[in-house]
Motif scaffolding. Structure first.
Motif, PDB file in Angstrom:
ATOM      1  N   THR A 191      40.905  31.675  44.759  1.00 45.63           N
ATOM      2  CA  THR A 191      42.174  32.410  44.907  1.00 45.63           C
ATOM      3  C   THR A 191      42.810  32.578  43.544  1.00 45.63           C
ATOM      4  N   VAL A 192      43.342  33.760  43.287  1.00 49.78           N
ATOM      5  CA  VAL A 192      44.024  34.038  42.030  1.00 49.78           C
ATOM      6  C   VAL A 192      45.481  34.330  42.339  1.00 49.78           C
ATOM      7  N   LYS A 193      46.363  33.890  41.445  1.00 48.17           N
ATOM      8  CA  LYS A 193      47.795  34.062  41.672  1.00 48.17           C
ATOM      9  C   LYS A 193      48.455  34.679  40.454  1.00 48.17           C
ATOM     10  N   ALA A 194      49.582  35.335  40.720  1.00 48.74           N
ATOM     11  CA  ALA A 194      50.437  35.868  39.666  1.00 48.74           C
ATOM     12  C   ALA A 194      51.855  35.905  40.216  1.00 48.74           C
ATOM     13  N   ARG A 244      37.767  31.498  25.392  1.00 45.69           N
ATOM     14  CA  ARG A 244      39.159  31.892  25.522  1.00 45.69           C
ATOM     15  C   ARG A 244      39.482  32.216  26.982  1.00 45.69           C
ATOM     16  N   ASN A 245      40.716  31.988  27.370  1.00 45.37           N
ATOM     17  CA  ASN A 245      41.148  32.242  28.745  1.00 45.37           C
ATOM     18  C   ASN A 245      41.558  33.706  28.910  1.00 45.37           C
ATOM     19  N   PHE A 246      40.546  34.582  28.825  1.00 43.39           N
ATOM     20  CA  PHE A 246      40.721  36.007  29.048  1.00 43.39           C
ATOM     21  C   PHE A 246      39.963  36.394  30.309  1.00 43.39           C
ATOM     22  N   ALA A 247      40.426  37.450  30.972  1.00 39.78           N
ATOM     23  CA  ALA A 247      39.799  37.847  32.239  1.00 39.78           C
ATOM     24  C   ALA A 247      39.762  39.359  32.378  1.00 39.78           C
ATOM     25  N   ILE A 248      38.715  39.828  33.053  1.00 37.71           N
ATOM     26  CA  ILE A 248      38.592  41.219  33.474  1.00 37.71           C
ATOM     27  C   ILE A 248      38.597  41.208  35.004  1.00 37.71           C
ATOM     28  N   ILE A 249      39.496  41.949  35.613  1.00 36.46           N
ATOM     29  CA  ILE A 249      39.655  41.873  37.069  1.00 36.46           C
ATOM     30  C   ILE A 249      39.394  43.230  37.715  1.00 36.46           C
ATOM     31  N   GLY A 250      39.184  43.214  39.036  1.00 32.53           N
ATOM     32  CA  GLY A 250      38.957  44.430  39.800  1.00 32.53           C
ATOM     33  C   GLY A 250      40.259  45.138  40.125  1.00 32.53           C
ATOM     34  N   ARG A 251      40.129  46.418  40.486  1.00 34.76           N
ATOM     35  CA  ARG A 251      41.302  47.230  40.761  1.00 34.76           C
ATOM     36  C   ARG A 251      42.085  46.720  41.964  1.00 34.76           C
ATOM     37  N   GLU A 252      41.412  46.254  43.002  1.00 33.98           N
ATOM     38  CA  GLU A 252      42.099  45.750  44.193  1.00 33.98           C
ATOM     39  C   GLU A 252      42.926  44.513  43.862  1.00 33.98           C
ATOM     40  N   ILE A 253      42.382  43.642  43.013  1.00 36.05           N
ATOM     41  CA  ILE A 253      43.116  42.444  42.596  1.00 36.05           C
ATOM     42  C   ILE A 253      44.340  42.836  41.772  1.00 36.05           C
ATOM     43  N   ALA A 254      44.116  43.794  40.857  1.00 40.79           N
ATOM     44  CA  ALA A 254      45.225  44.244  40.002  1.00 40.79           C
ATOM     45  C   ALA A 254      46.358  44.842  40.829  1.00 40.79           C
ATOM     46  N   ASN A 255      46.010  45.631  41.825  1.00 37.91           N
ATOM     47  CA  ASN A 255      47.039  46.252  42.670  1.00 37.91           C
ATOM     48  C   ASN A 255      47.767  45.224  43.527  1.00 37.91           C
ATOM     49  N   THR A 256      47.082  44.149  43.891  1.00 38.32           N
ATOM     50  CA  THR A 256      47.699  43.116  44.723  1.00 38.32           C
ATOM     51  C   THR A 256      48.638  42.225  43.905  1.00 38.32           C
ATOM     52  N   LEU A 257      48.184  41.827  42.716  1.00 32.14           N
ATOM     53  CA  LEU A 257      48.983  40.902  41.903  1.00 32.14           C
ATOM     54  C   LEU A 257      50.127  41.614  41.176  1.00 32.14           C
ATOM     55  N   ILE A 288      47.320  45.159  32.112  1.00 33.10           N
ATOM     56  CA  ILE A 288      46.734  44.704  30.854  1.00 33.10           C
ATOM     57  C   ILE A 288      47.759  43.874  30.072  1.00 33.10           C
ATOM     58  N   GLY A 289      47.339  42.691  29.654  1.00 31.95           N
ATOM     59  CA  GLY A 289      48.220  41.790  28.913  1.00 31.95           C
ATOM     60  C   GLY A 289      49.009  40.839  29.798  1.00 31.95           C
ATOM     61  N   LYS A 290      48.960  41.043  31.119  1.00 39.15           N
ATOM     62  CA  LYS A 290      49.672  40.164  32.042  1.00 39.15           C
ATOM     63  C   LYS A 290      48.860  38.888  32.299  1.00 39.15           C
ATOM     64  N   GLN A 291      49.552  37.859  32.780  1.00 42.21           N
ATOM     65  CA  GLN A 291      48.906  36.573  33.058  1.00 42.21           C
ATOM     66  C   GLN A 291      48.575  36.421  34.539  1.00 42.21           C
ATOM     67  N   MET A 301      44.770  27.251  35.889  1.00 42.67           N
ATOM     68  CA  MET A 301      44.629  27.668  34.494  1.00 42.67           C
ATOM     69  C   MET A 301      45.109  29.102  34.324  1.00 42.67           C
ATOM     70  N   LYS A 302      45.831  29.363  33.245  1.00 40.02           N
ATOM     71  CA  LYS A 302      46.358  30.693  32.978  1.00 40.02           C
ATOM     72  C   LYS A 302      45.351  31.528  32.193  1.00 40.02           C
ATOM     73  N   PHE A 303      45.194  32.776  32.623  1.00 38.32           N
ATOM     74  CA  PHE A 303      44.303  33.715  31.949  1.00 38.32           C
ATOM     75  C   PHE A 303      45.070  35.001  31.657  1.00 38.32           C
ATOM     76  N   VAL A 304      44.725  35.638  30.552  1.00 34.40           N
ATOM     77  CA  VAL A 304      45.327  36.910  30.172  1.00 34.40           C
ATOM     78  C   VAL A 304      44.351  38.032  30.538  1.00 34.40           C
ATOM     79  N   VAL A 305      44.849  39.041  31.248  1.00 34.18           N
ATOM     80  CA  VAL A 305      44.004  40.161  31.661  1.00 34.18           C
ATOM     81  C   VAL A 305      43.810  41.107  30.480  1.00 34.18           C
ATOM     82  N   ILE A 306      42.536  41.341  30.131  1.00 35.06           N
ATOM     83  CA  ILE A 306      42.234  42.253  29.020  1.00 35.06           C
ATOM     84  C   ILE A 306      41.505  43.514  29.489  1.00 35.06           C
TER      85      ILE A 306
END
Length: 415
Positions: A117-120, A160-173, A180-183, A189-194
């Motif tokens: 599970t991913v949270k924001a 590094r705690n960087f992440a690439i995420i899917g569009r459905e996840i991005a729209n949900t969070l 881009i640039g959000k945590q 653990m915190k990751f930055v979306v690149i």
């Protein structure tokens, strides 16, 4: 010029035959229409379904060979099943060993996956497919980004705690926001979306999609999960070269290197399985080949009936125009001219029935069948036209031959 003249005259005679006895002609052409419709409809559905299924398995990659404990295909029947469980999983050391020594590969990578599970903030997305990968992951699997960028080599090396995420996840969070640039937070653990993967849409069989996926450096993944036999087992994947048909050279080289790395003696069995991702696609293709044969059988009977119908029209047409044939031959018309005239007429009639069947399939392709995208391909259109032409030639060759061999004097006397 003669060809175009013959074609135009044959087309006029075909239209004339349609107008003279419209009901009889339509009923006769109905067999060809139904036959072509059945064949092209089955082929269109089969091709569309096969393409959708294969695209659903695109996450496996193309021209890729994986190192696994279990084979995709059934192994030897006398091989004890428990030996598969005793096989060791791939390791980072083996990945580095292959990367340094493989000469018949375009890329080598290692990755490990889990579901979490991913949270924001107050938003959360459950069931995310989390994958830890190295920099060469993009050399083996296709990475299409809608926004942002891929990891750099230094970011992978530093975990590094960087992440690439899917569009459905991005729209949900982050609904209706720039992501881009959000945590995001994964297992505390915190990751930055690149980057954001290009949207794929819903799969046909609910297969893994990049819309619900997240990619992070392999080192960052190892901080959250234990990787190995009793944890998340990593997978080594190698992309073969295009000229290596069947990945034979790659398979032989990988077998030798892995046996050497694992210290296997000449008489020892392999304690690994080299799985080609094309195995699944080939298995799917063989199933649809059988369905295509069934389509030929179903449509073949209808086309056979339609062929007899066109032959009947042509025999009647020859009889009705016997007088005209005699006049044409008395004025110097060659046998081949009469032959081609009726043969083209038969082909025109068959094409009318075939085009009608193809047009019906085209109209039906607009019907929505859930996630199945039905597409009438150009190859299937040409197949339908080709079959119609062949049926026209076969159905008209005998009547056309009889017409060409008529004696002009007897033909003119015929009433």
């Amino acid at each position: 010029m003669l060809f175009f003249k013959l074609t135009w005259e044959s087309f006029r005679f075909a239209i004339s035959a349609l107008k003279t006895s419209l009901t009889r002609t339509i009923l006769s052409l109905l067999g060809v229409t139904v036959g072509i419709f059945a064949i092209i409809a089955v082929f269109t559905l089969v091709d569309s379904l096969e393409n959708n299924i294969k695209s659903s398995f695109s996450f496996l990659g193309t021209n890729v060979m994986r190192v696994d404990r279990f084979p995709f295909a059934n192994g030897p029947q006398d091989y004890p099943w428990w030996k598969y469980f005793r096989r060791p999983p791939g390791t980072v050391a083996e990945y580095e060993f292959l990367e340094q020594r493989l000469t018949s590969a375009e890329g080598v990578t290692i990755s490990a996956s889990s579901t979490t599970t991913v949270k924001a903030g107050s938003n959360a997305y459950e069931g995310m497919a989390l994958t830890g990968a190295v920099y060469s992951y993009q050399d083996v699997y296709e990475i299409s980004l809608e926004e942002g960028r891929y990891f750099s080599q230094s970011e992978i090396n530093a975990s590094r705690n960087f992440a690439i995420i899917g569009r459905e996840i991005a729209n949900t969070l982050y609904p209706q926001q720039e992501v881009i640039g959000k945590q995001i937070k994964i297992k505390g653990m915190k990751f930055v979306v690149i980057g954001v993967f290009e949207e794929e849409g819903e799969g046909l069989f609910d297969t893994p999609s990049k819309d619900q996926a997240c990619l992070i450096p392999y080192g960052a993944f190892s901080k959250m999960y234990y990787t190995g036999r009793n944890g998340m087992e990593p997978t080594i994947a190698v992309k073969g070269m295009e000229e290596d048909i069947g990945l034979v050279a790659l398979e032989n080289e990988m077998t030798g290197l892995l046996r050497a790395k694992r210290g296997l003696r000449p008489r020892d069995d392999d304690n690994f399985a080299l799985n080609k991702t094309e195995f699944i696609q080939n298995a799917i293709g063989s199933i649809f080949d059988v369905i295509s044969i069934a389509g030929w059988v179903i449509g073949g009977f209808s086309i056979l009936v339609g062929g007899f119908g066109i032959a009947n029209i042509m025999f009647v047409s020859v009889r009705e125009r016997t007088n005209i044939i005699g006049i044409q031959k008395s004025l110097g018309a060659k046998n081949y001219f009469i032959l081609f005239q009726f043969l083209f007429e038969s082909v025109c009639l068959s094409l009318i029935g075939g085009i009608t069947g193809i047009f019906i399939v085209f109209l039906l392709s607009f019907i929505q069948l859930g996630t199945l995208d039905i597409v009438l391909s150009f190859s299937n259109i040409m197949l339908g036209l080709g079959v119609s032409t062949i049926i026209g030639v076969v159905s008209g060759i005998v009547p056309a031959t009889l017409a060409a061999r008529m004696d002009p004097v007897e033909a003119i006397r015929t009433t």
